[in-house]
Design a protein around this motif. Structure first.
Motif, PDB file in Angstrom:
ATOM      1  N   PRO A   2       7.227  11.155  15.987  1.00  0.00           N
ATOM      2  CA  PRO A   2       6.050  10.417  15.538  1.00  0.00           C
ATOM      3  C   PRO A   2       6.324   8.912  15.534  1.00  0.00           C
ATOM      4  O   PRO A   2       7.480   8.472  15.445  1.00  0.00           O
ATOM      5  N   VAL A   3       5.275   8.118  15.647  1.00  0.00           N
ATOM      6  CA  VAL A   3       5.389   6.665  15.601  1.00  0.00           C
ATOM      7  C   VAL A   3       4.980   6.189  14.207  1.00  0.00           C
ATOM      8  O   VAL A   3       3.924   6.573  13.699  1.00  0.00           O
ATOM      9  N   THR A   4       5.821   5.374  13.599  1.00  0.00           N
ATOM     10  CA  THR A   4       5.556   4.887  12.257  1.00  0.00           C
ATOM     11  C   THR A   4       5.241   3.404  12.267  1.00  0.00           C
ATOM     12  O   THR A   4       5.989   2.604  12.838  1.00  0.00           O
ATOM     13  N   CYS A   5       4.138   3.048  11.641  1.00  0.00           N
ATOM     14  CA  CYS A   5       3.789   1.647  11.431  1.00  0.00           C
ATOM     15  C   CYS A   5       4.356   1.258  10.066  1.00  0.00           C
ATOM     16  O   CYS A   5       3.938   1.800   9.034  1.00  0.00           O
ATOM     17  N   HIS A   6       5.297   0.335  10.054  1.00  0.00           N
ATOM     18  CA  HIS A   6       6.006  -0.041   8.832  1.00  0.00           C
ATOM     19  C   HIS A   6       5.630  -1.473   8.447  1.00  0.00           C
ATOM     20  O   HIS A   6       5.948  -2.421   9.157  1.00  0.00           O
ATOM     21  N   ALA A   7       4.923  -1.601   7.326  1.00  0.00           N
ATOM     22  CA  ALA A   7       4.549  -2.918   6.796  1.00  0.00           C
ATOM     23  C   ALA A   7       5.417  -3.197   5.581  1.00  0.00           C
ATOM     24  O   ALA A   7       5.482  -2.379   4.661  1.00  0.00           O
ATOM     25  N   THR A   8       6.093  -4.336   5.549  1.00  0.00           N
ATOM     26  CA  THR A   8       6.997  -4.629   4.441  1.00  0.00           C
ATOM     27  C   THR A   8       6.988  -6.109   4.102  1.00  0.00           C
ATOM     28  O   THR A   8       6.530  -6.947   4.886  1.00  0.00           O
ATOM     29  N   GLY A   9       7.491  -6.419   2.899  1.00  0.00           N
ATOM     30  CA  GLY A   9       7.624  -7.806   2.474  1.00  0.00           C
ATOM     31  C   GLY A   9       6.338  -8.459   2.013  1.00  0.00           C
ATOM     32  O   GLY A   9       6.273  -9.676   1.908  1.00  0.00           O
ATOM     33  N   PHE A  10       5.293  -7.657   1.696  1.00  0.00           N
ATOM     34  CA  PHE A  10       4.014  -8.251   1.322  1.00  0.00           C
ATOM     35  C   PHE A  10       3.816  -8.258  -0.193  1.00  0.00           C
ATOM     36  O   PHE A  10       4.367  -7.450  -0.933  1.00  0.00           O
ATOM     37  N   TYR A  11       3.006  -9.203  -0.651  1.00  0.00           N
ATOM     38  CA  TYR A  11       2.624  -9.333  -2.062  1.00  0.00           C
ATOM     39  C   TYR A  11       1.292 -10.071  -2.127  1.00  0.00           C
ATOM     40  O   TYR A  11       1.114 -11.042  -1.393  1.00  0.00           O
ATOM     41  N   PRO A  12       0.342  -9.619  -2.974  1.00  0.00           N
ATOM     42  CA  PRO A  12       0.396  -8.457  -3.864  1.00  0.00           C
ATOM     43  C   PRO A  12       0.362  -7.133  -3.105  1.00  0.00           C
ATOM     44  O   PRO A  12       0.408  -7.109  -1.881  1.00  0.00           O
ATOM     45  N   SER A  13       0.242  -6.037  -3.859  1.00  0.00           N
ATOM     46  CA  SER A  13       0.495  -4.712  -3.286  1.00  0.00           C
ATOM     47  C   SER A  13      -0.640  -4.152  -2.439  1.00  0.00           C
ATOM     48  O   SER A  13      -0.425  -3.240  -1.647  1.00  0.00           O
ATOM     49  N   GLY A  14      -1.849  -4.684  -2.594  1.00  0.00           N
ATOM     50  CA  GLY A  14      -2.988  -4.133  -1.865  1.00  0.00           C
ATOM     51  C   GLY A  14      -2.885  -4.361  -0.361  1.00  0.00           C
ATOM     52  O   GLY A  14      -2.828  -5.512   0.092  1.00  0.00           O
ATOM     53  N   VAL A  15      -2.849  -3.279   0.405  1.00  0.00           N
ATOM     54  CA  VAL A  15      -2.737  -3.381   1.852  1.00  0.00           C
ATOM     55  C   VAL A  15      -3.481  -2.212   2.487  1.00  0.00           C
ATOM     56  O   VAL A  15      -3.543  -1.113   1.918  1.00  0.00           O
ATOM     57  N   THR A  16      -4.070  -2.441   3.654  1.00  0.00           N
ATOM     58  CA  THR A  16      -4.762  -1.390   4.402  1.00  0.00           C
ATOM     59  C   THR A  16      -4.104  -1.252   5.768  1.00  0.00           C
ATOM     60  O   THR A  16      -3.941  -2.247   6.487  1.00  0.00           O
TER      61      THR A  16
ATOM     62  N   PHE B 280       6.466  -5.529  -1.490  1.00  0.00           N
ATOM     63  CA  PHE B 280       6.189  -4.107  -1.311  1.00  0.00           C
ATOM     64  C   PHE B 280       6.300  -3.695   0.150  1.00  0.00           C
ATOM     65  O   PHE B 280       6.304  -4.536   1.050  1.00  0.00           O
ATOM     66  N   GLN B 281       6.380  -2.375   0.353  1.00  0.00           N
ATOM     67  CA  GLN B 281       6.374  -1.829   1.699  1.00  0.00           C
ATOM     68  C   GLN B 281       5.546  -0.546   1.717  1.00  0.00           C
ATOM     69  O   GLN B 281       5.397   0.145   0.710  1.00  0.00           O
ATOM     70  N   ARG B 282       5.012  -0.248   2.903  1.00  0.00           N
ATOM     71  CA  ARG B 282       4.236   0.988   3.072  1.00  0.00           C
ATOM     72  C   ARG B 282       4.262   1.380   4.545  1.00  0.00           C
ATOM     73  O   ARG B 282       4.363   0.517   5.413  1.00  0.00           O
ATOM     74  N   THR B 283       4.162   2.680   4.794  1.00  0.00           N
ATOM     75  CA  THR B 283       4.176   3.172   6.162  1.00  0.00           C
ATOM     76  C   THR B 283       2.955   4.039   6.439  1.00  0.00           C
ATOM     77  O   THR B 283       2.361   4.619   5.527  1.00  0.00           O
ATOM     78  N   SER B 284       2.598   4.119   7.712  1.00  0.00           N
ATOM     79  CA  SER B 284       1.586   5.059   8.188  1.00  0.00           C
ATOM     80  C   SER B 284       2.118   5.645   9.487  1.00  0.00           C
ATOM     81  O   SER B 284       2.505   4.904  10.397  1.00  0.00           O
ATOM     82  N   THR B 285       2.157   6.969   9.573  1.00  0.00           N
ATOM     83  CA  THR B 285       2.763   7.644  10.717  1.00  0.00           C
ATOM     84  C   THR B 285       1.708   8.399  11.515  1.00  0.00           C
ATOM     85  O   THR B 285       0.847   9.075  10.938  1.00  0.00           O
ATOM     86  N   ILE B 286       1.776   8.279  12.842  1.00  0.00           N
ATOM     87  CA  ILE B 286       0.847   8.983  13.726  1.00  0.00           C
ATOM     88  C   ILE B 286       1.646   9.902  14.645  1.00  0.00           C
ATOM     89  O   ILE B 286       2.722   9.532  15.144  1.00  0.00           O
ATOM     90  N   ARG B 287       1.135  11.103  14.844  1.00  0.00           N
ATOM     91  CA  ARG B 287       1.783  12.078  15.721  1.00  0.00           C
ATOM     92  C   ARG B 287       1.006  12.180  17.023  1.00  0.00           C
ATOM     93  O   ARG B 287      -0.127  12.678  17.046  1.00  0.00           O
ATOM     94  N   VAL B 288       1.602  11.683  18.094  1.00  0.00           N
ATOM     95  CA  VAL B 288       0.996  11.748  19.430  1.00  0.00           C
ATOM     96  C   VAL B 288       2.084  12.105  20.433  1.00  0.00           C
ATOM     97  O   VAL B 288       3.266  11.820  20.222  1.00  0.00           O
ATOM     98  N   THR B 289       1.695  12.708  21.525  1.00  0.00           N
ATOM     99  CA  THR B 289       2.660  13.041  22.573  1.00  0.00           C
ATOM    100  C   THR B 289       2.988  11.783  23.378  1.00  0.00           C
ATOM    101  O   THR B 289       2.177  10.840  23.439  1.00  0.00           O
TER     102      THR B 289
END
Length: 343
Positions: A196-210, A237-246
């Motif tokens: 899977p491909v992971t979108c990794h967002a990190t180092g942000f403040y404040p915590s609200g992120v889309t 803060f950090q957050r990830t979103s992962t997508i599963r594609v071939t």
């Protein structure tokens, strides 16, 4: 920022585990400002603005109250184990409580919730000011606490008044830090072409992120998993979103990750692999179990923050008007005198 929050997380752990029996974390706008655990037996500041604005009396009062709460939580976890017919093993009993304040509309809200082994156990309906439970094992406690009118009144007063007053005070203490804005760094990470491909967002403040995935210019929601919001050591803060594609689907389409934070947008299309990343990708995107999450967060100074992954919650006790945090010193036993007051 419109909505501000003050939250406390209490975590008790039983069983053979290299982890404190009891931990407490306090957060303002998701930034940790205090910490306590049963190993150090001391409440300590976690931000410079708390060190500068509250002296020894404050921390002594917090420490003494939390030492008493530690004993109550040891009782609670044993009683919960009995109710679930458990005699051994690693178990967690948690409480999460606090308040919200919108600095433009003046709207306020309170929340208090309890969890056992990562599942809902009891929660306070703030509008009705009554306790509810989704499990049979919580009925005796809900009935006991709903019959204690003084306790319910104390909860309402703390959540709607005292908590909001301390939230505003903390916001004033830390305004230079809490009002800062730091944009996220965004990377697309993948262990190998079939992963899977992971979108990794990190180092942000404040915590609200889309975080949004785009496919050929359109929002794409299929086979997408949004990760937990996690704190970094530096207060960001950090957050990830992962997508599963071939691999074939990725090549034939235009995929991108769009991260929105404080009105700014960052878009990333290029995938980084293990060879390009100094930190092993598996550490960033690997699945985190409940116990692993706790241990990870202890390292970064936020013990017990993610074991019980609910947004809101709280537990019954009578607050003192000059206390910044409300202590839970009553047990889950259906008989007895109800809650007692601490600091």
């Amino acid at each position: 920022m419109l909505e501000h929050t003050l939250k406390y997380f209490y975590t008790a752990v039983s069983g053979d585990i290299d982890f404190p029996e009891f931990t407490v974390v306090g957060l303002v706008d998701d930034e940790q400002f205090m910490y306590f655990d049963s190993n150090i037996m001391k409440a300590v500041p976690k931000t410079e603005w708390m060190r500068q604005n509250e002296g020894a009396d404050y921390w002594d009062r917090e420490t003494q109250g939390l030492i008493g709460t530690h004993q109550a939580f040891k009782n609670n976890i044993q009683i919960a184990m009995e109710r679930f017919n458990q005699s051994k093993g690693v178990h967690t009993f948690q409480e999460m409580y606090g308040c919200e304040w919108d600095d433009q509309t003046g709207t306020t809200n309170g929340f208090r919730q309890e969890g056992y082994d990562g599942e809902d156990f009891l929660s306070l309906d703030f509008k009705e000011i009554r306790w509810i439970t989704p499990v049979q094992q919580g009925f005796p406690s809900a009935q006991k606490w709903n019959n204690d009118r003084a306790n319910l009144k104390g909860n309402k007063n703390y959540l709607s008044t005292v908590c909001i007053e301390w939230l505003k005070k903390y916001l004033e203490y830390g305004k230079s830090s809490l009002q800062k804005t730091v944009s996220p760094q965004v990377s697309l990470l993948q262990k190998d072409p079939s992963s899977p491909v992971t979108c990794h967002a990190t180092g942000f403040y404040p915590s609200g992120v889309t975080i949004t995935w785009m496919k050929n210019g359109q929002e794409h929601h299929e086979d997408v998993d949004l990760g937990e919001l996690l704190p970094n050591e530096d207060g960001t803060f950090q957050r990830t979103s992962t997508i599963r594609v071939t691999p074939d689907e990725w090549k034939k389409n235009r995929f991108s990750c769009v991260v929105e934070h404080q009105g700014k947008t960052v878009t990333e299309k290029k995938i980084r692999t293990n060879k390009e990343t100094s930190v092993p990708i598996a550490i960033i995107v690997g699945a985190v179990t409940a116990v692993t999450a706790v241990i990870l967060l202890v390292v970064i100074g936020v013990a017990g923050f993610m074991v019980y992954r609910k947004k809101k919650g709280f537990k019954p006790v009578k607050p003192s008007d000059d206390s910044s945090s409300q202590r839970s010193t009553n047990t889950l036993i259906s008989s007895g005198s109800g809650s007692s007051t601490s600091s």
